[in-house]
Design an enzyme around this catalytic site. Structure first.
Site, mmCIF file in Angstrom:
data_model
loop_
_atom_site.group_PDB
_atom_site.id
_atom_site.type_symbol
_atom_site.label_atom_id
_atom_site.label_comp_id
_atom_site.label_asym_id
_atom_site.label_seq_id
_atom_site.Cartn_x
_atom_site.Cartn_y
_atom_site.Cartn_z
ATOM 1 C CB SER A 187 -0.956 -0.045 1.191
ATOM 2 O OG SER A 187 -1.980 0.906 1.048
ATOM 3 C CG ASP B 150 -6.758 -2.343 -3.525
ATOM 4 O OD1 ASP B 150 -7.328 -1.552 -2.760
ATOM 5 O OD2 ASP B 150 -5.598 -2.751 -3.356
ATOM 6 C CG HIS C 128 -5.907 -2.268 0.140
ATOM 7 N ND1 HIS C 128 -5.096 -1.708 -0.829
ATOM 8 C CD2 HIS C 128 -5.378 -1.894 1.334
ATOM 9 C CE1 HIS C 128 -4.127 -1.019 -0.248
ATOM 10 N NE2 HIS C 128 -4.273 -1.118 1.065
#
Length: 699
Positions: free
Chosen positions: A550, A635, A670
C-alpha cells in the site's frame, strides 16, 4: 533460480496528455483504468476485455516464470499451515452477561462466532458460522457484529467483493431469523440506542467510498425511510458513529488527517438532535471517552504535539472548559486511553517502545507495567466491561509468540489466558535473537531498526536479509512475532523493520517529519537503513531484499528509482505508485481525505514535490532489482491500474534482464484473500519469490 523462455506481455501505448500548472505529463497506459460499472457488467465492453486480457497475460507470465517453484510453494504453504492450530479459539470476553468467543474448526477457512450466558460452562450459542455464510463466494468478510442492549438482536455487515462496502443486516439471535431489511453501502458497523430498535450507521459515497453520512434506522422498517442525522460535506473528512463504553451516549465523529469533531446524544433519546462537543478547527485533534459526569479528552490542544489528557464536564464540553489531567511531555506520545470504573489506563510510547500506564482515579497509584525485552509490542484490547479490576492486554516480540494476559490491578498478578501455539515441533524461542539498531540518516537523524534471526545464522555479506517498511499516516509497525516469518529465519534469513519517519515510532514529530513536503524523508530513511545494514555486514546488495504494501508499496517504488543497486529483489504489494494522477482525481476513493497526508497537487508547490518522488512518474532507463508486484482487481484503497500501469512502464524502460512479475488477484481487493488458508498461500508465493532468488528453493 530457473529462467525459462516465456516472453513478458508488452502493453499497448495509447498516449494521454495530462496538463496542470503549465506542466505536461504523457501517460501511455491510462487506458488500463476501468470504472466499477465496467468491471461489474455482465457483458464486457472492448476496453474492459482489453484490460482483462492484459492482466490475465501478466498472470500467465507470472505462472510461467514461477512454474518451477510450484511444488515448493505448495510445500511451503503446508509448512506455514502446519504451524497454525487449526481448531483454535479466542480468549472469551464478557460483555453484558455473555461470554463471546470466536473459534475455528480444523480444515475450515472462516471463524465461527459464539457466545455463552454468564458461565463458560453454559451451552454454546452459535451467532454466525462464517463458513456457511461464505459458501458460493470467492471472497467473504463479516464485520462489525454489534449486539443490542437486551442481547437479543445482532447487527452485522457483509462484503462479498472486497471493496469494503458492507451490506448491513440484522439477526434475531434467539430464533436465528434474519430481519427483512438490508442496508447497502455501509461501513459495516452500527450503534444501538437503549430502546433496542433504533440503530445508527454510516453510509459511504458510492463513487469515492468516503464515509459521509450517518443515518438513523428503526428495526423492521424500510431503509428508504431512514433519517439522515448527519452529512459530512467537507470532502477531506470521513465520519463514523459509536456507542460509549459507559453506555450513556451515541457519538458521531468526523475526522481528517489534522482535525476532529464530535457530536453526541443520549442513548435514551435517539431522536433528539446531536450536540457538538467542540467545533472543528484545523490542527486541533481530539478523541473522547466518557466517565461519570465527565468526558476525558485526548488532544494536541495548546501545541501538545505528543498529545495530553484533559477532562471536561459533560454539560459544557467546548475547549475553553477543558482542564489538564496529564500534561504534555516532549518525549512521551500518548496513543490511547481506556476508562474503567476505578482506574484509567494509558497506552504511551517512549523511545519507540509501547508502555502501559495505570492510574487510579483516587490518585493512590500511578505506575507502568514492566516489560523486559529490548524490542516488543504491547497493547490493551478487548476490555468492554467498565466495572472490573482486570485489564486484558496483548504482548509479543520478534522472538516471543503472542500472549493474551489478564492483569489484576488490585493484587498486581498476571494470568496468561492464551499463548499463541506454534505447531510443527520445531519452534523454540531461545533459538532466535532480536536486536534494535540505529542507522544514521543523511540529515543526522538516528533511524531505529528492529531485526530478528536464527542464532545459528552467521551474519556476513552473504547473509540474505529482508527489510520491511511502511512509514505513512503515523501508523507504527511494532517489533512483533510472526509464525510465517520462521520459514525465512530457519532458512538463514534476517528479517528487519526500518522504523522510518512517517510513522509515530518516536512520537508525533516522527510522523510530521515524514509527510507532505517532508515525505522524501521516508524514502531516504529506508535507503539509509539499507546502507547501514550493508556497511555493518549484516548483508550485502546481492542478498538484500525489501518489501512493503500500500503506502509501503509507494516506498518500494521510490527506493528502486533512487537506489536500485542496493537491492537484489523487492516485493511491492498493492502499491500506491501513481501518486500525482490519483491525487488529482477526486472521484477515486480516499483522494480528498488524503490531502493533509500527501498534499493537494492542485496547488503547484505540492504538485511539483509529489511529482519529484511519484514512482510511476520517475521510472527511467536504468537497471532495476528483481521485482514482484501484487494487486487485487477490486481494490478500493489502491486501484489495480496503478501497479498494472507501473509494471507496463517499467517493462518499457528498464535496461536489465531481472525478473519483473505482476500478479493480479481477479477476485479480491486491498486486503487480499479472505480465508485464512488462502492468505497463507499468498505469503508462500511472496516468500518463494525471494527464496528462489537466493537459490533456496528445493526443487
Amino acid at each position: 533460480m530457473k529462467n525459462n523462455a516465456a516472453k513478458p506481455p508488452i502493453a499497448e501505448k495509447t498516449p494521454k496528455k495530462l496538463e496542470i500548472h503549465g506542466d505536461v505529463r504523457i501517460d501511455d497506459y491510462f487506458w488500463m483504468r476501468l470504472t466499477d460499472e465496467q468491471k461489474n457488467a455482465e457483458v464486457k465492453d472492448a476496453q474492459t476485455q482489453k484490460v482483462y486480457d492484459y492482466l490475465n497475460a501478466e498472470n500467465n507470465y507470472f505462472e510461467a516464470k514461477t512454474k518451477h517453484t510450484q511444488k515448493f510453494q505448495e510445500n511451503l504453504f503446508e509448512e506455514l499451515k502446519g504451524r497454525i492450530k487449526e481448531d483454535d479459539e479466542s480468549v472469551p470476553y464478557k460483555k453484558n452477561n455473555y461470554f463471546y468467543i470466536t473459534r475455528y474448526e480444523k480444515g475450515k477457512q472462516y471463524p465461527i462466532h459464539t457466545r455463552k450466558f454468564q458461565s463458560l460452562n453454559a451451552e454454546e450459542k452459535i451467532l454466525f458460522d462464517v463458513n456457511e455464510l461464505a459458501k458460493g463466494h470467492s471472497y467473504f468478510k463479516l464485520s462489525g457484529i454489534s449486539v443490542s442492549p437486551n442481547n437479543k438482536i445482532a447487527a452485522f455487515g457483509i462484503d462479498t467483493i472486497s471493496r469494503r462496502q458492507y451490506t448491513l443486516q440484522f439477526k434475531n439471535i434467539e430464533t436465528g431469523e434474519l430481519y427483512p431489511e438490508k442496508i447497502e453501502n455501509t461501513t459495516g458497523g452500527a450503534a444501538w440506542a437503549n430502546d433496542n430498535k433504533t440503530i445508527f450507521y454510516t453510509q459511504k459515497n458510492p463513487t469515492t467510498l468516503r464515509s459521509e453520512k450517518i443515518f438513523r434506522h428503526v428495526l423492521g422498517t424500510n431503509p428508504s425511510e431512514d433519517v439522515e442525522v448527519f452529512h459530512e460535506d467537507e470532502e477531506t473528512y470521513g465520519c463514523y458513529v459509536y456507542r460509549t463504553k459507559s453506555k450513556k451516549y451515541i457519538i458521531i465523529g468526523s475526522s481528517s488527517t489534522v482535525s476532529t469533531e464530535y457530536r453526541f446524544i443520549s442513548t435514551e433519546n435517539p431522536t433528539e438532535d446531536f450536540k457538538i462537543f467542540q467545533e472543528r478547527e484545523r490542527d486541533l485533534e481530539y478523541s473522547i471517552a466518557h466517565y461519570g459526569t465527565d468526558f476525558y479528552v485526548l488532544t494536541n490542544k495548546d501545541n501538545a504535539t505528543n498529545f495530553k489528557l484533559m477532562k471536561v464536564n459533560e454539560n459544557s464540553t467546548s475547549k475553553e472548559n477543558w482542564v489538564d489531567v496529564i500534561p504534555h511531555r516532549e518525549d512521551v506520545l500518548v496513543e490511547d486511553i481506556s476508562v474503567f470504573k476505578d482506574f484509567l489506563v494509558l497506552e504511551e510510547r517512549i523511545n519507540g517502545l509501547c508502555k502501559i500506564r495505570i492510574k487510579r482515579w483516587d490518585n493512590t497509584e500511578d505506575y507502568y507495567m514492566p516489560f523486559n525485552e529490548e524490542a516488543y509490542s504491547a497493547g490493551v484490547y478487548g476490555n468492554p466491561e467498565f466495572d472490573t479490576n482486570i485489564i486484558r492486554y496483548g504482548y509479543n516480540s520478534m522472538t516471543t509468540p503472542s500472549s493474551v494476559i489478564d492483569y489484576n490491578v488490585d493484587d498486581k498478578t498476571k494470568e496468561i489466558k492464551k499463548e499463541q501455539e506454534v505447531l510443527g515441533g520445531k519452534f523454540n524461542k531461545e533459538n532466535y535473537k532480536s536486536e534494535r539498531l540505529w542507522a544514521n540518516a543523511t540529515d543526522g537523524t538516528k533511524i531505529p531498526i528492529s531485526l530478528v534471526y536464527h542464532k545459528n545464522t552467521k551474519l556476513s555479506e552473504s547473509t540474505p536479509l529482508l527489510l520491511y517498511g511502511y512509514g505513512s499516516y503515523g501508523y507504527t509497525i511494532d517489533a512483533g512475532f510472526s509464525s510465517t516469518r520462521l520459514s525465512l529465519l530457519d532458512r538463514g534469513f534476517v528479517f528487519a523493520i526500518a522504523h522510518v519517519r512517517g510513522s509515530e515510532y518516536l512520537g508525533r514529530k516522527w510522523y510530521e517529519n515524514g509527510k507532505l513536503l517532508d515525505k522524501r524523508n521516508t524514502f531516504t530513511d529506508f535507503i539509509n537503513c539499507a546502507e547501514f545494514l550493508i556497511d555493518k555486514k549484516y548483508t550485502s546488495a546481492n542478498h538484500l531484499y525489501a518489501s512493503g504494501g500500500s503506502a509501503g508499496g509507494l516506498l518500494m517504488g521510490a527506493i528502486i528509482n533512487i537506489n536500485p543497486e542496493l537491492f537484489n529483489g523487492v516485493i511491492a504489494s498493492v502499491p500506491f505508485v501513481d501518486v500525482v494522477t490519483t491525487m488529482l482525481d477526486e472521484t477515486i476513493p480516499l483522494t480528498t481525505g488524503e490531502y493533509d497526508e500527501w498534499g493537494n497537487p492542485n496547488e503547484k508547490e505540492y504538485y511539483q514535490y509529489m511529482k519529484s518522488y511519484s514512482p510511476y512518474d520517475n521510472v527511467k532507463a536504468q537497471s532495476y532489482p528483481n521485482l514482484l508486484v501484487t494487486t487485487g482487481l477490486h481494490d478500493s484503497q489502491v486501484q489495480y491500474f496503478e501497479p498494472a500501469k507501473w509494471v507496463a512502464k517499467l517493462r518499457d524502460f528498464k535496461t536489465d534482464s531481472n525478473l519483473l512479475l505482476l500478479h493480479t488477484n481477479m477476485e479480491t481487493g486491498h486486503g487480499g484473500a479472505s480465508g485464512r488458508f488462502d492468505a497463507l498461500k499468498e505469503i508462500a508465493r511472496d516468500y518463494t519469490f525471494i527464496l528462489d532468488l537466493e537459490g533456496k528453493v528445493e526443487l
